[in-house]
Design an enzyme around this catalytic site. Structure first.
Site, PDB file in Angstrom:
ATOM      1  N   ASP A  91     -42.282  25.552  23.630  1.00  0.00           N
ATOM      2  CA  ASP A  91     -41.352  24.737  24.409  1.00  0.00           C
ATOM      3  C   ASP A  91     -40.106  25.554  24.758  1.00  0.00           C
ATOM      4  OD1 ASP A  91     -40.210  22.369  25.465  1.00  0.00           O
ATOM      5  OD2 ASP A  91     -39.144  22.003  23.583  1.00  0.00           O
ATOM      6  N   LYS A 137     -43.173  15.133  20.925  1.00  0.00           N
ATOM      7  CA  LYS A 137     -43.115  16.596  20.857  1.00  0.00           C
ATOM      8  C   LYS A 137     -44.104  17.100  19.816  1.00  0.00           C
ATOM      9  CE  LYS A 137     -39.786  20.356  20.665  1.00  0.00           C
ATOM     10  NZ  LYS A 137     -38.400  20.727  20.902  1.00  0.00           N
ATOM     11  N   HIS A 183     -44.104  19.983  25.675  1.00  0.00           N
ATOM     12  CA  HIS A 183     -44.254  19.411  24.333  1.00  0.00           C
ATOM     13  C   HIS A 183     -45.680  19.190  23.874  1.00  0.00           C
ATOM     14  CE1 HIS A 183     -39.896  17.721  24.101  1.00  0.00           C
ATOM     15  NE2 HIS A 183     -39.949  18.996  24.419  1.00  0.00           N
ATOM     16  N   GLU A 241     -39.698  10.073  23.816  1.00  0.00           N
ATOM     17  CA  GLU A 241     -40.266  11.379  24.185  1.00  0.00           C
ATOM     18  C   GLU A 241     -40.947  11.994  22.968  1.00  0.00           C
ATOM     19  OE1 GLU A 241     -37.264  14.252  25.306  1.00  0.00           O
ATOM     20  OE2 GLU A 241     -38.747  15.659  26.109  1.00  0.00           O
ATOM     21  N   TRP A 287     -35.135  10.911  22.033  1.00  0.00           N
ATOM     22  CA  TRP A 287     -35.865  12.066  21.484  1.00  0.00           C
ATOM     23  C   TRP A 287     -35.130  12.546  20.246  1.00  0.00           C
ATOM     24  CZ3 TRP A 287     -33.928  17.123  20.853  1.00  0.00           C
ATOM     25  CH2 TRP A 287     -34.852  17.991  20.226  1.00  0.00           C
ATOM     26  N   ASP A 310     -42.783  15.342  28.238  1.00  0.00           N
ATOM     27  CA  ASP A 310     -42.149  16.606  28.609  1.00  0.00           C
ATOM     28  C   ASP A 310     -43.280  17.628  28.602  1.00  0.00           C
ATOM     29  OD1 ASP A 310     -41.040  19.259  28.056  1.00  0.00           O
ATOM     30  OD2 ASP A 310     -39.109  18.266  27.733  1.00  0.00           O
ATOM     31  N   HIS A 325     -40.256  14.717  31.813  1.00  0.00           N
ATOM     32  CA  HIS A 325     -39.331  15.837  31.776  1.00  0.00           C
ATOM     33  C   HIS A 325     -40.112  17.022  32.322  1.00  0.00           C
ATOM     34  CE1 HIS A 325     -36.057  14.744  28.595  1.00  0.00           C
ATOM     35  NE2 HIS A 325     -35.960  14.041  29.711  1.00  0.00           N
ATOM     36  N   ASP A 342     -38.512  26.055  27.545  1.00  0.00           N
ATOM     37  CA  ASP A 342     -37.596  25.512  28.549  1.00  0.00           C
ATOM     38  C   ASP A 342     -37.139  26.540  29.569  1.00  0.00           C
ATOM     39  OD1 ASP A 342     -37.120  22.586  28.034  1.00  0.00           O
ATOM     40  OD2 ASP A 342     -36.809  23.379  26.032  1.00  0.00           O
ATOM     41  N   ASP A 387     -35.840  19.255  32.817  1.00  0.00           N
ATOM     42  CA  ASP A 387     -35.340  19.565  31.468  1.00  0.00           C
ATOM     43  C   ASP A 387     -35.638  21.020  31.129  1.00  0.00           C
ATOM     44  OD1 ASP A 387     -34.456  19.593  28.889  1.00  0.00           O
ATOM     45  OD2 ASP A 387     -36.109  18.425  28.056  1.00  0.00           O
TER      46      ASP A 387
END
Ligand code: RNT
Ligand code: ZN
Length: 424
Positions: A299, A231, A267, A229, A188, A264, A291, A301, A332
């Site tokens: 994003d 995004k 993303h 990955e 990534w 993810d 993820h 997290d 993640d």
């Protein structure tokens, strides 16, 4: 609660599920064997050990909050991970970033020169605990980000990061061989632009060529599973991300013999759901990687919850046979605003809950309703499923995994905070 009351509660709940044709014992046994990768970066706000920890994160990601007790050394991080491992049921795997290399005796190596030996201590850590290990090259938070990495028009920059990627292939192969489990190696980069670019193709072509070069490093695809990955955007790179969804999927689709796609769930555009993308990809790819995170508006997290989309992601994994190995699961997220051990633990336990919940659904029966156009009963059954005595089965699963049940573990974290974290 007394032992008898606990046993009675479990037996009652087991009976409720049995009446629906669900074997809770089989579900618990199946879940207990599924590896879920625990991301080391929740413990230290994604700082790692190879660069100046006072420098800000780059690559469009951000930790927010300044809760005391961040792990500052490999020893502290490992001690914290040990605590999380104890508090979580199920099979865990470690997930490391290259920036967590451990240097000894004053030695230091830049990212293009990293070697398996810099991860020997992690191998020892995993071996002692019977864990496998996934790996990530770290294409961010480093002076050689110009700010681009694998997409840079500057050949020297690009070469440095390609060499980093190749070093990471060798390290991933070492981790897989030492630990006897495949290593998912996730590529990534946050490469992108804050404002409208004049050339959208160039960076992507360079990205493609860079990944081609990284994957030209010899490795055994049964042991090392490189993934790309995608995004949609990051902080400071709002207008353009080179590794977009189409780019990453396109790359993986054209390189199925040596690469798998990674999604993810932070993303994508906020109305898109990864739960729906899982079966779409599994129609084409024998293996995919995830993820699992929680985006709030972007994003961000946040810590994974036992919320609707997390449950739906788990259901798709289960229904599509992903627990048999085709879906590689990793967490993640990174929250620096609350106790980091609790954050790790809540998220890990919640994804275990989501998987157990999915395994306790009468999936075959529900599918038959869909296939016979019986949408009324499908709606009724799916809604009734939500109030079954799931908590009793979850607690029993924790007991069988020698992990604390809900209501028991937070006191252990508070004690650790008082005795260990507050002294940092
Ligand atoms: C960033 C990506 C990436 C990182 C980790 C630290 O948006 O999700 O996976 O979070 O590599
Ligand atoms: Zn991610």
């Amino acid at each position: 609660m007394s032992e008898t009351k606990i046993a009675n509660a479990y037996e009652y709940a087991k009976g409720v599920y049995a009446a629906m044709g669900i074997d809770v014992e089989a579900a618990m046994e199946k879940l207990a064997a599924v590896p879920v990768a625990l991301h080391c970066w929740q413990g230290d706000d994604v700082r790692g050990f190879d660069t100046d920890p006072s420098k800000p994160l780059t690559g469009g990601i951000q930790t927010t909050g300044n809760y005391p007790g961040r792990a500052r050394t490999p020893e502290e991080l490992m001690a914290d991970i040990d605590m999380v491992l104890k508090l979580c049921p199920g099979t865990k795997k470690m997930n490391l970033h290259a920036s967590y290399a451990i240097f000894e005796d004053g030695e230091w190596a830049d990212r293009d020169k990293l070697e398996p030996k810099h991860f020997k201590k992690w191998v020892d850590f995993c071996k002692e605990r019977g864990l496998g290990c996934d790996f990530n090259p770290t294409f961010f938070s480093h002076p050689k980000c110009d700010p681009l990495t694998l997409t840079s028009p500057n050949e020297e920059t690009r070469r440095f990061w390609i060499d980093h990627g190749k070093a990471c292939i060798r390290i991933s192969q070492y981790l897989a061989e030492e630990l006897g489990q495949p290593c998912i190696m996730n590529i990534w980069t946050g490469d992108g632009f804050k404002d409208v670019p004049a050339d959208r193709l160039g960076p992507r072509v360079r990205y493609k060529e860079s990944i081609d070069e990284i994957l030209s490093e010899p490795f055994d695809f049964n042991k090392v599973k490189p993934c790309v990955e995608s995004k949609v955007f990051g902080i400071g790179v709002e207008a353009y991300t080179a590794g977009s969804a189409e780019f990453a999927l396109g790359y993986a689709a054209m390189n199925k013999d040596r690469c798998i796609p990674l999604m993810d769930n932070g993303h994508y555009h906020p109305t898109e759901v990864v739960s729906d993308k899982i079966p779409a990809l599994l129609a084409f790819f024998p293996e995919i990687a995830l993820h699992v995170t929680r985006p709030i508006r972007w994003d961000s997290d946040h810590v994974v919850l036992f919320d609707d989309e997390t449950k739906e992601i788990a259901k798709e994994i289960v229904r599509c046979g992903g627990l048999e190995g085709s879906v590689k699961i990793a967490l993640d997220y990174f929250d620096a605003s609350i106790n980091r051990i609790a954050a790790w633990t809540v998220g890990f336990r919640n994804f275990q809950k989501a998987l157990l919940n999915a395994l306790l659904c009468p999936n075959e029966e529900l599918k038959a309703m869909q296939d016979s156009d019986n949408w009324t009963e499908l709606l009724v059954r799916q809604e009734e499923q939500k109030t079954l005595p799931f908590g009793e089965i979850w607690n029993e699963y924790c007991r069988r995994c020698n992990a604390p049940v809900d209501g028991e573990w937070f006191a252990i974290v508070k004690k650790y905070e008082a005795e260990v974290l507050s002294a940092r």
